[in-house]
Design an enzyme around this catalytic site. Structure first.
Site, short mmCIF file in Angstrom:
data_model
loop_
_atom_site.label_atom_id
_atom_site.label_comp_id
_atom_site.label_asym_id
_atom_site.label_seq_id
_atom_site.Cartn_x
_atom_site.Cartn_y
_atom_site.Cartn_z
N GLY B 131 0.82 -1.21 0.00
CA GLY B 131 0.00 0.00 0.00
C GLY B 131 0.85 1.25 0.00
CB SER B 133 0.16 4.55 -5.47
OG SER B 133 1.40 4.37 -6.10
CD GLU B 248 8.18 -2.57 -6.24
OE1 GLU B 248 8.10 -2.26 -5.05
OE2 GLU B 248 7.43 -2.14 -7.12
CD GLU B 366 9.09 9.97 -17.18
OE1 GLU B 366 8.52 9.11 -16.46
OE2 GLU B 366 9.01 9.96 -18.42
#
Lengths: 231, 379
Positions: B131, B133, B248, B366
């Site tokens: 959890g 975003s 990740e 980005e």
């Protein structure tokens, strides 16, 4: 890096600095031609990891001298060229970082602009990829006693990957340098022109891509993975 | 980012035997799934397969044996993971729990949390989601607004998470929440381990453009969890999450999730491909081989206890670019109708549609390039 290789690199830097003006004589005298010759035969007894380290320095300091030809046999010249390219790309990146952190426009260093940061990140990824390819190829050559036939897959993959990085690395390095990087005087062209040359030497992109592609096609989809993980 | 040496990838034990055992196990136990599902290995949910894989000892490999793990070296796990991905095994159900939640609980969790969650993770029966975003906190993760207030009964959670992969089948969520009232940005955040069957939690699906249900919205309406749900140190959530993202970003899934397409391309090309196809196969192979070296080196550095934040970002950036380019380049060269029913055509279509997500999930291109730029000393 081992202490022995560290010392070797220090020697290489000192000798190449002299050779930059004096030509090959100091390099011959220092015995770099004996780097891969076994100790029993009066050589240095070095491995390809040593060659990779020395040639990365040569790619920066004496890119126009035939150091690779002195150290390595013809059949492994593509591998030697990958090391030269990795060194030169690392130098192009270092010069670019130095420049954008120093040069001020619009009241701040160029490196503070996101557009410039993003470009240099792209370039850094390419440089890391080529450094990794050079190191992995070196490890393979050492594992198979410098036998080029047993390292054919890695040699093709590494030279092709290095070739493909040349366009991106030279373009971004010059772009972030602006006009100063295009002058004869500034040192950037002393690595970017050799990079352009090395892309053509010992197999251009088309040569290695076709060779590797045909080799992999013969393995089949599943065979590629099995071959990769067996090496 | 000064210099770069390949960390030697040197797992203990007999790696060839480990691969051979796993391949033999997969030959018997891997479902003969659809080719598109195989190309979507770490997003393919198969609870039966996860349970079987856990029973065989291939999940929670690095967790301590006292919690049901295998006490294996992280690089042995790496070998297993790359084999599972290359085979296109459906590892989506337990993927996040195995990759990051389990290791994070070992590192930061309380003894109670370890005993409660790790055995289920190692069995391949307990699934987790992340959890992070929120509607107002995407790339700008420090803008997290979901709050957890400490009360006499426990933490009271209010807010919303979004883009939460697998929340609809997960048992637990490791959530980044604001525990310190009035705190700003990356200060005052903490990680809570939340059982998703707690009253007050609503999970709603978001269907992606490929028609799949992978991510969700998760709403917290006065949700009460025990004070023991805190993971690690109160207020250190940002630091803990940042470390977790290294796990990740650098794994073999960053360059192997489209491997089925490369394999199908090679098979379709046959032993004597025309020049353009041979060239494409050569270029893709060179990139894949290089990415594997970078990913293995980064894994070795992680296993040595270092923090290869920048290297992990390089793997993600190059891996995403490789996987996004591959279907486009195959489409440009191979004559294959959009609705071609063959393996290559179906894979191509599925990956063309899926590929925009590759440079969004796990940090946008980005943001990743910004991390690399910081590593270069530009920020």
């Amino acid at each position: 890096m081992s202490a022995a290789r560290e010392m070797l690199c220090d020697t290489a830097r000192a000798v190449f600095a002299e050779a930059a003006t004096a030509g090959m004589a100091p390099i011959d005298e220092a015995g770099f031609g004996l780097l891969l010759v076994p100790e029993a035969d009066g050589g240095f007894g070095g491995d390809w990891g040593d060659v990779n380290a020395v040639l990365q320095i040569a790619g920066v300091m004496v890119p126009d001298l035939p150091v690779a030809g002195l150290i390595a046999p013809d059949a492994v010249q593509p591998a030697a060229t990958v090391s030269l390219m990795a060194g030169a790309m690392g130098q192009a990146l270092a010069l670019s970082i130095e420049h954008v952190n120093t040069r001020q426009q619009f009241g701040r260093p160029l490196g503070k602009f996101q557009a410039v940061q993003q470009s240099l990140a792209v370039m850094a990824c390419e440089v890391r990829a080529v450094e990794a390819a050079a190191a992995a190829l070196a490890a393979r050559l050492d594992a198979v006693g410098f036998d080029p036939a047993a390292a054919d897959f890695e040699m093709a993959a590494a030279k092709l990957r290095a070739n493909r990085a040349v366009g991106v690395v030279t373009a971004i390095a010059h772009q972030v340098h602006g006009a100063i990087g295009f002058t004869a005087e500034y040192e950037l062209n002393r690595v970017t022109i050799p990079l352009m040359r090395w892309r053509s030497e010992h197999g251009n992109d088309a040569y290695w891509a076709a060779k590797l592609g045909r080799q992999v096609s013969g393995l089949g989809g599943q065979g590629l993975w099995e071959a990769l993980t067996a090496r | 980012m000064q210099g770069f040496a390949l960390y030697p990838f040197d797992p203990p034990g007999d790696v060839a035997a480990l691969r051979a055992e796993l391949r033999a196990w997969l030959a018997v136990n891997q479902p003969q799934g659809d080719v598109v599902a195989r190309a979507n290995s770490w997003a393919s949910f198969d609870a039966d397969f996860s349970r079987a894989l856990g029973t065989a000892g291939y999940i929670g490999m690095t967790l301590p044996t006292r919690y049901g793990g295998g006490d294996r070296h992280p690089l042995e796990r790496y070998v297993v993971i790359e084999e599972l991905l290359a085979a296109g095994a459906p590892v989506g159900a337990h993927w996040i729990a195995d990759r990051q939640t389990g290791p994070l609980i070992v590192r930061y969790g309380s003894e109670e949390q370890r005993q409660r969650y790790l055995p289920g993770i190692a069995k391949g029966e307990l699934y987790a989601c992340i959890g992070l975003s929120e509607p107002g906190a995407g790339s700008d993760l420090a803008a997290v607004r979901t709050t957890a207030r400490e009360t006499a009964e426990g933490w009271r959670i209010n807010g919303q998470k979004i883009w939460t992969t697998g929340a609809h089948f997960s048992h637990i969520m490791l959530a980044l929440v604001r525990t310190e009232e009035g705190s700003e940005r990356n200060a005052g955040l903490s990680q809570l381990l939340i059982d998703l069957d707690t009253p007050g939690i609503t999970i709603r699906p978001i269907i992606d453009m490929a028609g799949n249900h992978d991510f969700n919205e998760v709403f917290f309406d006065d949700v009460l969890v025990s004070l023991g749900a805190l993971v690690g140190t109160r207020g250190q959530g940002w630091q803990q999450v940042t470390a977790e993202l290294g796990l990740e970003r650098s794994g073999p899934e960053r360059y192997l999730s489209s491997h089925a397409l490369l394999a199908a391309l090679i098979d379709a090309a046959g032993a004597d491909p025309d020049a353009a196809v041979a060239t494409l196969i050569g270029e893709l192979t060179a990139e894949m081989w290089t990415l594997r070296q970078l990913s293995m080196s980064t894994a070795a550095k992680l296993a040595a206890g270092e923090d290869p934040m920048v290297e992990a970002s390089v793997v993600k950036e190059l891996g995403n670019a490789f996987e996004q380019d591959m279907p486009r380049r195959v489409q440009a060269i191979v004559d294959c109708p959009w609705d071609d029913p063959g393996d290559l055509g179906r894979l191509l279509r599925a990956l063309l549609i899926a590929s925009p997500s590759f440079s969004l999930r796990g940090g946008t291109r980005e943001v990743i390039r910004g991390i690399i730029a910081r590593g270069l000393g530009l920020r």
